[in-house]
Design a protein around this motif. Structure first.
Motif, PDB file in Angstrom:
ATOM      1  N   GLN A 218       0.850  -1.194   0.000  1.00 26.69           N
ATOM      2  CA  GLN A 218       0.000   0.000   0.000  1.00 26.69           C
ATOM      3  C   GLN A 218       0.886   1.244   0.000  1.00 26.69           C
ATOM      4  OE1 GLN A 218      -3.037  -0.406  -0.613  1.00 26.69           O
ATOM      5  NE2 GLN A 218      -3.129  -2.586  -0.250  1.00 26.69           N
ATOM      6  N   PHE A 245       0.023  -2.341 -10.029  1.00 29.71           N
ATOM      7  CA  PHE A 245      -0.995  -2.715  -9.042  1.00 29.71           C
ATOM      8  C   PHE A 245      -2.369  -2.991  -9.638  1.00 29.71           C
ATOM      9  CE2 PHE A 245       2.227  -0.855  -6.309  1.00 29.71           C
ATOM     10  CZ  PHE A 245       2.314  -1.840  -5.355  1.00 29.71           C
ATOM     11  N   THR A 246      -2.601  -2.583 -10.885  1.00 32.77           N
ATOM     12  CA  THR A 246      -3.895  -2.932 -11.483  1.00 32.77           C
ATOM     13  C   THR A 246      -3.759  -4.043 -12.511  1.00 32.77           C
ATOM     14  OG1 THR A 246      -3.716  -1.224 -13.188  1.00 32.77           O
ATOM     15  CG2 THR A 246      -4.869  -0.619 -11.157  1.00 32.77           C
ATOM     16  N   ASN A 247      -2.623  -4.086 -13.203  1.00 32.94           N
ATOM     17  CA  ASN A 247      -2.490  -5.070 -14.273  1.00 32.94           C
ATOM     18  C   ASN A 247      -1.060  -5.563 -14.435  1.00 32.94           C
ATOM     19  OD1 ASN A 247      -3.183  -6.649 -16.468  1.00 32.94           O
ATOM     20  ND2 ASN A 247      -2.916  -4.982 -17.942  1.00 32.94           N
ATOM     21  N   PRO A 248      -0.547  -6.294 -13.442  1.00 31.21           N
ATOM     22  CA  PRO A 248       0.813  -6.808 -13.582  1.00 31.21           C
ATOM     23  C   PRO A 248       0.898  -7.811 -14.727  1.00 31.21           C
ATOM     24  CG  PRO A 248      -0.278  -7.785 -11.678  1.00 31.21           C
ATOM     25  CD  PRO A 248      -1.200  -6.737 -12.213  1.00 31.21           C
ATOM     26  N   GLN A 254       1.858 -10.832 -10.002  1.00 28.51           N
ATOM     27  CA  GLN A 254       0.437 -10.981  -9.705  1.00 28.51           C
ATOM     28  C   GLN A 254       0.220 -11.730  -8.393  1.00 28.51           C
ATOM     29  OE1 GLN A 254      -2.661 -10.270 -10.988  1.00 28.51           O
ATOM     30  NE2 GLN A 254      -3.530 -12.117 -11.791  1.00 28.51           N
ATOM     31  N   ILE A 257       1.530  -9.568  -5.277  1.00 24.21           N
ATOM     32  CA  ILE A 257       0.780  -8.392  -4.820  1.00 24.21           C
ATOM     33  C   ILE A 257      -0.653  -8.732  -4.427  1.00 24.21           C
ATOM     34  CG2 ILE A 257       2.191  -6.759  -6.141  1.00 24.21           C
ATOM     35  CD1 ILE A 257      -0.278  -6.329  -7.891  1.00 24.21           C
ATOM     36  N   THR A 258      -1.192  -9.834  -4.928  1.00 26.58           N
ATOM     37  CA  THR A 258      -2.547 -10.191  -4.520  1.00 26.58           C
ATOM     38  C   THR A 258      -2.538 -11.116  -3.310  1.00 26.58           C
ATOM     39  OG1 THR A 258      -2.651 -12.059  -6.044  1.00 26.58           O
ATOM     40  CG2 THR A 258      -3.504  -9.941  -6.846  1.00 26.58           C
ATOM     41  N   ARG A 260      -1.048 -14.282  -3.001  1.00 28.83           N
ATOM     42  CA  ARG A 260      -1.270 -15.693  -3.313  1.00 28.83           C
ATOM     43  C   ARG A 260       0.045 -16.455  -3.225  1.00 28.83           C
ATOM     44  NH1 ARG A 260      -5.379 -13.289  -6.650  1.00 28.83           N
ATOM     45  NH2 ARG A 260      -7.200 -14.601  -6.710  1.00 28.83           N
TER      46      ARG A 260
ATOM     47  N   GLN B  79      -8.292  -4.456   0.682  1.00 29.05           N
ATOM     48  CA  GLN B  79      -7.602  -3.692  -0.375  1.00 29.05           C
ATOM     49  C   GLN B  79      -7.164  -4.578  -1.543  1.00 29.05           C
ATOM     50  OE1 GLN B  79      -5.572  -2.844   2.952  1.00 29.05           O
ATOM     51  NE2 GLN B  79      -7.499  -1.859   3.463  1.00 29.05           N
ATOM     52  N   LEU B  81      -6.049  -6.093  -5.059  1.00 29.14           N
ATOM     53  CA  LEU B  81      -5.169  -5.540  -6.087  1.00 29.14           C
ATOM     54  C   LEU B  81      -5.206  -6.414  -7.335  1.00 29.14           C
ATOM     55  CD1 LEU B  81      -2.078  -4.573  -3.897  1.00 29.14           C
ATOM     56  CD2 LEU B  81      -3.620  -2.994  -5.059  1.00 29.14           C
ATOM     57  N   ALA B  82      -4.723  -5.822  -8.426  1.00 35.77           N
ATOM     58  CA  ALA B  82      -4.575  -6.526  -9.702  1.00 35.77           C
ATOM     59  C   ALA B  82      -5.864  -7.244 -10.090  1.00 35.77           C
ATOM     60  CB  ALA B  82      -3.375  -7.459  -9.650  1.00 35.77           C
ATOM     61  N   THR B  83      -5.815  -8.551 -10.385  1.00 37.54           N
ATOM     62  CA  THR B  83      -7.029  -9.238 -10.863  1.00 37.54           C
ATOM     63  C   THR B  83      -8.128  -9.201  -9.815  1.00 37.54           C
ATOM     64  OG1 THR B  83      -6.207 -11.337 -10.062  1.00 37.54           O
ATOM     65  CG2 THR B  83      -5.784 -10.843 -12.355  1.00 37.54           C
ATOM     66  N   ASP B  84      -7.758  -9.268  -8.537  1.00 36.45           N
ATOM     67  CA  ASP B  84      -8.767  -9.215  -7.476  1.00 36.45           C
ATOM     68  C   ASP B  84      -9.492  -7.863  -7.491  1.00 36.45           C
ATOM     69  OD1 ASP B  84      -7.904 -11.723  -6.723  1.00 36.45           O
ATOM     70  OD2 ASP B  84      -6.503 -10.947  -5.227  1.00 36.45           O
ATOM     71  N   LEU B  85      -8.710  -6.814  -7.706  1.00 29.37           N
ATOM     72  CA  LEU B  85      -9.284  -5.466  -7.777  1.00 29.37           C
ATOM     73  C   LEU B  85     -10.239  -5.360  -8.955  1.00 29.37           C
ATOM     74  CD1 LEU B  85      -9.334  -2.444  -6.976  1.00 29.37           C
ATOM     75  CD2 LEU B  85      -7.293  -2.140  -8.358  1.00 29.37           C
ATOM     76  N   ARG B  86      -9.799  -5.866 -10.099  1.00 24.83           N
ATOM     77  CA  ARG B  86     -10.626  -5.759 -11.313  1.00 24.83           C
ATOM     78  C   ARG B  86     -11.877  -6.600 -11.192  1.00 24.83           C
ATOM     79  NH1 ARG B  86      -5.581  -6.811 -14.089  1.00 24.83           N
ATOM     80  NH2 ARG B  86      -6.683  -8.431 -15.225  1.00 24.83           N
TER      81      ARG B  86
END
Lengths: 262, 227
Positions: A218, A245-248, A254, A257-258, A260, B79, B81-86
């Motif tokens: 963050q 952060f939106t489209n790695p 991926q 940052i998510t 997993r 919060q 992010l990435a695919t989870d955010l989308r």
């Protein structure tokens, strides 16, 4: 994708690395990292513990020199000058490449002397009034002046954690650096002190190239314009923070940052 | 890149995302059924379906509220992010489209009730056909959502033109029929509203296709010039 040497911000390049490798006593910690870091912006290095991000950060002011058995290869330039060149004095280099650590580490001296120390040893001030001005300017830039101007003779260690961290930043600024490295500068601070440091970083980026290592994604998202993701000694992905952060692009980024399993 | 199938380290977080996906699938299923029943009722000119449709609409609305709560909670506490955010953002958008589709399906069912007193109408087959296409679009785009597959979503997006064409033809023919036989004006208006509602549902299917495309690719769905 270790040749991720594109320039996401379209700003002049300050730091350029080509095939930088680091090994400690024969064990390779960093594999062929190539990256272009723009000036006057904040670049965040993220990645799991042991991924090489701090190792790479330490290359930028030759702090690996001080570690026995450490070997650094490849090319690393700041404004086109090779910093590993024999003609470069690491002490001089470290004035232009300031470092802020995880735990605030003020010298056991007064607030004034903490900031004045660098300018004195580098001969930046010719007179006391000149030195006073440098100290005040640095403390103002670090957003600390109003809180300490009436007690400059107090020990630096008498300040709160957040204030100490800003004092250390003032100390780095006082010697006119070009690059400021920050290794998890907020990990010992509460959220309010963290917000102050982040606000300060945002102000400082107008004049400096700032590189920050952080475990808080963050925080990387909040303060940086570019983000580089390191994994197992490799630079996996580097790009505009918003994209990371939106489209790695890389599945390792991926998964990291998510939150997993990689 | 495609959505990750790897499990989250924090199990509860993964479960919350799964629950959001489940809610969305359930809402989609309900709306699909609602629409099927509404169209069948129009064809039969059947008023009896009204209470059932009303009950389903309440369920659909409750699911939308539930989805909004889940999304809010995910943003505040996880919060994403990435695919989870989308995925989370898309769920919010799709739920709002589905709520509108449910509302339009309810309107269609009510029109079926209004038609109950009339003799069989011309152009009913065309309405049924338009309804079948719209149902297929909705089903395909919802499947595309749950399987994170953009190919059917893009197909649905392009097929909206066909819905518009059929709708325009139906309006033209109905106006013609009403001119020839003024006794058709009353029921004909109901049919025109049904057709308009179906055309609007097609637009919502298109919106959902766009949300699915963004969810999977992180880029908006724009016309590539050969639709």
């Amino acid at each position: 994708m270790t040749d991720a040497s594109h320039n996401p911000a379209e700003l002049p390049i300050k730091v350029a690395a080509r095939d930088v490798t680091v090994s400690y006593s024969g064990k390779q910690a960093l594999h062929n990292v190539s990256i272009d870091i723009p000036d006057r912006s904040v670049t965040a290095f993220i990645g799991p513990s042991g991924c090489g991000k701090s190792t790479f950060l330490r290359c930028l002011n030759r702090m690996n020199d001080t570690i026995e058995g450490a070997k650094v290869g490849g090319s690393l330039t700041i404004d086109g000058r090779e910093i590993n060149d024999k003609s470069i004095d690491p002490v001089v280099l470290r004035a232009s490449v300031g470092m802020v650590f995880q735990k605030p580490n003020p010298f056991p001296k007064s607030i004034y002397d903490n900031v004045a120390y660098g300018p004195r040893i580098h001969g930046l001030a010719l007179s006391r009034p000149e030195l006073d001005e440098i100290v005040e300017n640095a403390l103002r830039k670090a957003g600390l002046w109003d809180e300490v101007s009436d007690r400059l003779a107090h020990p630096g260690t008498s300040l709160s954690g957040g204030q100490q961290q800003r004092l250390v930043i003032a100390r780095a600024i006082a010697v006119n650096p070009e690059v400021i490295l920050m290794d998890e500068p907020c990990s010992a601070l509460d959220p309010i002190a963290t917000a102050r440091i982040e606000e300060l970083i945002d102000e400082l980026r107008e004049n400096y190239c700032i590189i920050i290592v952080t475990h808080s994604m963050q925080q990387a998202a909040r303060v940086s314009q570019q983000t580089a993701f390191f994994h197992m000694g490799n630079l996996v992905e580097y790009g505009p923070t918003e994209d990371i952060f939106t489209n790695p692009r890389d599945s390792r980024t991926q998964d990291y940052i998510t939150g997993r399993f990689g | 890149m495609a959505l990750s199938r790897t499990a989250h380290i924090v199990t509860a977080y993964g479960e919350e995302l799964d629950q959001l996906a489940d809610d969305l699938a359930r809402m989609g299923g309900l709306v699909e059924t609602q629409l099927e029943k509404a169209i069948a009722a129009v064809v039969r000119r059947d008023a009896s379906i009204k209470p059932d449709i009303k009950a389903r609409e309440a369920q659909v609305n409750a699911l939308q509220v539930d989805i909004e709560k889940r999304v809010l909670r995910l943003f505040a506490l996880r919060q994403p992010l990435a695919t989870d955010l989308r995925m989370t953002i898309s769920a919010l958008k799709i739920a709002s489209d589905l709520e509108r589709v449910g509302d339009l399906a309810k309107n269609i069912a009510y029109r079926a009730g209004d038609l109950a007193g009339y003799a069989p109408l011309p152009l009913t087959q065309q309405v049924e056909r338009l309804g079948a296409i719209v149902i297929k679009q909705l089903r395909e785009v919802l499947d595309a959502q749950s399987s994170a597959d953009i190919e059917p979503a893009v197909r649905v997006w392009h097929s909206d033109d066909e819905v518009d064409e059929r709708y325009n033809t139906l309006v033209r023919e109905m106006l013609l029929a009403m001119t020839e036989d003024s006794g058709l004006v009353g029921p004909g208006v109901h049919i025109l509203f049904v057709a308009k509602n179906l055309e609007r549902i097609g637009d919502h299917a298109t919106n959902i296709a766009e949300a699915v495309h963004f969810m999977v690719t992180a880029s908006p769905l724009v016309d590539d010039g050969h639709s």
